[in-house]
Design an enzyme around this catalytic site. Sequence first.
Site, PDB file in Angstrom:
ATOM      1  N   ASN A  92       2.997 -16.008  19.459  1.00 38.05           N
ATOM      2  CA  ASN A  92       2.895 -16.183  20.688  1.00 38.05           C
ATOM      3  C   ASN A  92       2.424 -17.725  21.303  1.00 38.05           C
ATOM      4  O   ASN A  92       1.671 -18.219  22.196  1.00 38.05           O
ATOM      5  CB  ASN A  92       2.484 -15.306  21.685  1.00 38.05           C
ATOM      6  N   SER A 150       9.901 -21.418  25.755  1.00 37.41           N
ATOM      7  CA  SER A 150      10.204 -21.998  26.690  1.00 37.41           C
ATOM      8  C   SER A 150      11.278 -21.253  27.761  1.00 37.41           C
ATOM      9  O   SER A 150      12.302 -22.296  26.839  1.00 37.41           O
ATOM     10  CB  SER A 150       9.295 -22.640  26.743  1.00 37.41           C
ATOM     11  N   TYR A 164       6.738 -30.476  24.084  1.00 37.63           N
ATOM     12  CA  TYR A 164       6.783 -29.595  23.987  1.00 37.63           C
ATOM     13  C   TYR A 164       7.747 -28.898  23.759  1.00 37.63           C
ATOM     14  O   TYR A 164       8.252 -27.269  23.358  1.00 37.63           O
ATOM     15  CB  TYR A 164       5.387 -28.788  25.015  1.00 37.63           C
ATOM     16  N   ALA A 166      10.499 -29.238  23.232  1.00 38.44           N
ATOM     17  CA  ALA A 166      11.526 -29.899  21.532  1.00 38.44           C
ATOM     18  C   ALA A 166      11.009 -29.327  21.021  1.00 38.44           C
ATOM     19  O   ALA A 166      12.415 -28.914  19.985  1.00 38.44           O
ATOM     20  CB  ALA A 166      11.464 -30.943  21.510  1.00 38.44           C
ATOM     21  N   LYS A 168       9.446 -26.047  21.586  1.00 29.68           N
ATOM     22  CA  LYS A 168       9.911 -24.455  21.700  1.00 29.68           C
ATOM     23  C   LYS A 168      11.582 -24.272  21.947  1.00 29.68           C
ATOM     24  O   LYS A 168      12.468 -23.505  21.163  1.00 29.68           O
ATOM     25  CB  LYS A 168       9.546 -24.544  23.313  1.00 29.68           C
TER      26      LYS A 168
HETATM   27  P1  NAD Z   1      -3.226 -19.614  27.232  1.00 29.24           P
HETATM   28  O1  NAD Z   1      -3.231 -20.637  27.576  1.00 29.24           O
HETATM   29  O2  NAD Z   1      -3.515 -18.278  28.733  1.00 29.24           O
HETATM   30  O3  NAD Z   1      -2.956 -18.705  25.910  1.00 29.24           O
HETATM   31  C1  NAD Z   1      -2.380 -19.791  25.150  1.00 29.24           C
HETATM   32  C2  NAD Z   1      -3.267 -18.660  23.988  1.00 29.24           C
HETATM   33  O4  NAD Z   1      -3.501 -18.749  22.420  1.00 29.24           O
HETATM   34  C3  NAD Z   1      -4.433 -18.453  23.855  1.00 29.24           C
HETATM   35  O5  NAD Z   1      -5.005 -17.179  23.714  1.00 29.24           O
HETATM   36  C4  NAD Z   1      -5.327 -19.166  23.040  1.00 29.24           C
HETATM   37  O6  NAD Z   1      -6.806 -18.377  22.435  1.00 29.24           O
HETATM   38  C5  NAD Z   1      -4.335 -19.366  21.766  1.00 29.24           C
HETATM   39  N1  NAD Z   1      -4.425 -20.600  20.894  1.00 29.24           N
HETATM   40  C6  NAD Z   1      -4.179 -21.549  21.400  1.00 29.24           C
HETATM   41  N2  NAD Z   1      -4.738 -22.461  19.991  1.00 29.24           N
HETATM   42  C7  NAD Z   1      -4.663 -21.696  18.936  1.00 29.24           C
HETATM   43  C8  NAD Z   1      -4.139 -22.097  18.052  1.00 29.24           C
HETATM   44  N3  NAD Z   1      -4.669 -23.058  17.522  1.00 29.24           N
HETATM   45  N4  NAD Z   1      -4.317 -21.279  17.221  1.00 29.24           N
HETATM   46  C9  NAD Z   1      -4.450 -19.837  17.807  1.00 29.24           C
HETATM   47  N5  NAD Z   1      -4.656 -19.548  18.874  1.00 29.24           N
HETATM   48  C10 NAD Z   1      -4.417 -20.394  19.736  1.00 29.24           C
HETATM   49  O7  NAD Z   1      -1.531 -19.573  27.468  1.00 29.24           O
HETATM   50  P2  NAD Z   1      -0.061 -18.617  28.245  1.00 29.24           P
HETATM   51  O8  NAD Z   1       0.568 -19.114  28.619  1.00 29.24           O
HETATM   52  O9  NAD Z   1      -0.426 -17.911  27.856  1.00 29.24           O
HETATM   53  O10 NAD Z   1       0.859 -19.065  26.745  1.00 29.24           O
HETATM   54  C11 NAD Z   1       1.434 -18.594  25.569  1.00 29.24           C
HETATM   55  C12 NAD Z   1       2.753 -18.796  25.154  1.00 29.24           C
HETATM   56  O11 NAD Z   1       4.024 -19.339  26.597  1.00 29.24           O
HETATM   57  C13 NAD Z   1       2.925 -20.243  24.752  1.00 29.24           C
HETATM   58  O12 NAD Z   1       3.009 -20.451  23.517  1.00 29.24           O
HETATM   59  C14 NAD Z   1       3.599 -20.697  25.596  1.00 29.24           C
HETATM   60  O13 NAD Z   1       3.562 -22.262  25.204  1.00 29.24           O
HETATM   61  C15 NAD Z   1       4.482 -19.314  25.925  1.00 29.24           C
HETATM   62  N6  NAD Z   1       4.735 -20.247  27.388  1.00 29.24           N
HETATM   63  C16 NAD Z   1       3.803 -20.260  28.543  1.00 29.24           C
HETATM   64  C17 NAD Z   1       4.785 -20.650  29.866  1.00 29.24           C
HETATM   65  C18 NAD Z   1       3.673 -20.336  31.808  1.00 29.24           C
HETATM   66  O14 NAD Z   1       4.113 -21.063  32.578  1.00 29.24           O
HETATM   67  N7  NAD Z   1       2.551 -19.508  31.045  1.00 29.24           N
HETATM   68  C19 NAD Z   1       5.626 -20.871  29.640  1.00 29.24           C
HETATM   69  C20 NAD Z   1       6.777 -20.730  28.320  1.00 29.24           C
HETATM   70  C21 NAD Z   1       6.128 -20.639  27.612  1.00 29.24           C
END
Ligand code: NAD
Length: 258
Positions: A92, A150, A164, A166, A168
């Site tokens: 994740n 994503s 980003y 790309a 995903k």
């Molecule tokens: P968020 O920023 O709330 O959480 C990200 C998490 O990743 C946090 O726990 C952070 O500590 C951890 N993290 C960040 N960099 C890190 C690293 N280098 N090593 C280890 N851990 C790390 O974001 P989120 O929205 O919960 O996103 C979670 C996933 O979902 C991501 O892969 C994001 O790309 C994807 N995503 C999110 C959305 C959205 O709208 N929120 C949409 C599509 C995809």
Amino acid sequence: MFDDLKGRRVLVTGSTQGIGLAAAQAFARCGAKVGINGRKAPADLTSTLAAMEQAGGEAAFFAGDLRDSAACKAVVDAFVERFGGIDVLINNAGGLVARKPLEEIDDEFFDAVTDLNARSALMTTKHALPHLRRSAKDSGQTASVILVGSVAGYTGGGPGAGLYGAAKAWLHNIQKNWVAFHTKEGIRFNTVSPGTFDTAFHADKDEAAKARVSTGIPMGRFGKPEECAPTFLFFASHACSGYITGQVLDVNGGQFMP
Ligand code: NAD
């Protein structure tokens, strides 16, 4: 439902907050042994782990910056040391890093985005593979790897999010190769592809900007992290999805219909 997740050993990367934490908490409620991960321990770690144990799971934190391949191995090794193996891996950890249009992308930014979103998932999966194989062999059930893609992986992403998106799309694609070559080992690979979820990911948007984005979502609002969590349980559960592999499940309120 999800009864077979009790006692399963589940590592969720990037799970100190947001979508990853909600997933980890859902696994804890199912009685799983859950590893949460982030670059460093969050301030509320003790209460977060206590709540997960209270909910019926076992929980531990594994620090590691997964942009670094050595850290991917170290987190996997520490998780296995603690729980004795891995049955489910959820890749994740990910994020935008920053928004930069094409003209502003330099090598450093390219590395930062691809290391966080692509290298982290590949290297963590690579180091988990022997343990996932053993899980499948010993249990007679499939082990499960879940990627987090994503909507940007289809659309190309919003302003400054091309790299980003790309990265995903790369995740959506690479699992096809892993399915082709690791299914015989009893490992399934699926992707959960979120649309727009209300997490720190969108911290750059004020309420007016969020309202504008919401008009493009048929459900008219951002998703909540807990609304994504059941999809991880589904792909982790052999009983629910033991014949499902190589798929992308879009959790996006109708925002994009591939
Ligand atoms: P968020 O920023 O709330 O959480 C990200 C998490 O990743 C946090 O726990 C952070 O500590 C951890 N993290 C960040 N960099 C890190 C690293 N280098 N090593 C280890 N851990 C790390 O974001 P989120 O929205 O919960 O996103 C979670 C996933 O979902 C991501 O892969 C994001 O790309 C994807 N995503 C999110 C959305 C959205 O709208 N929120 C949409 C599509 C995809």
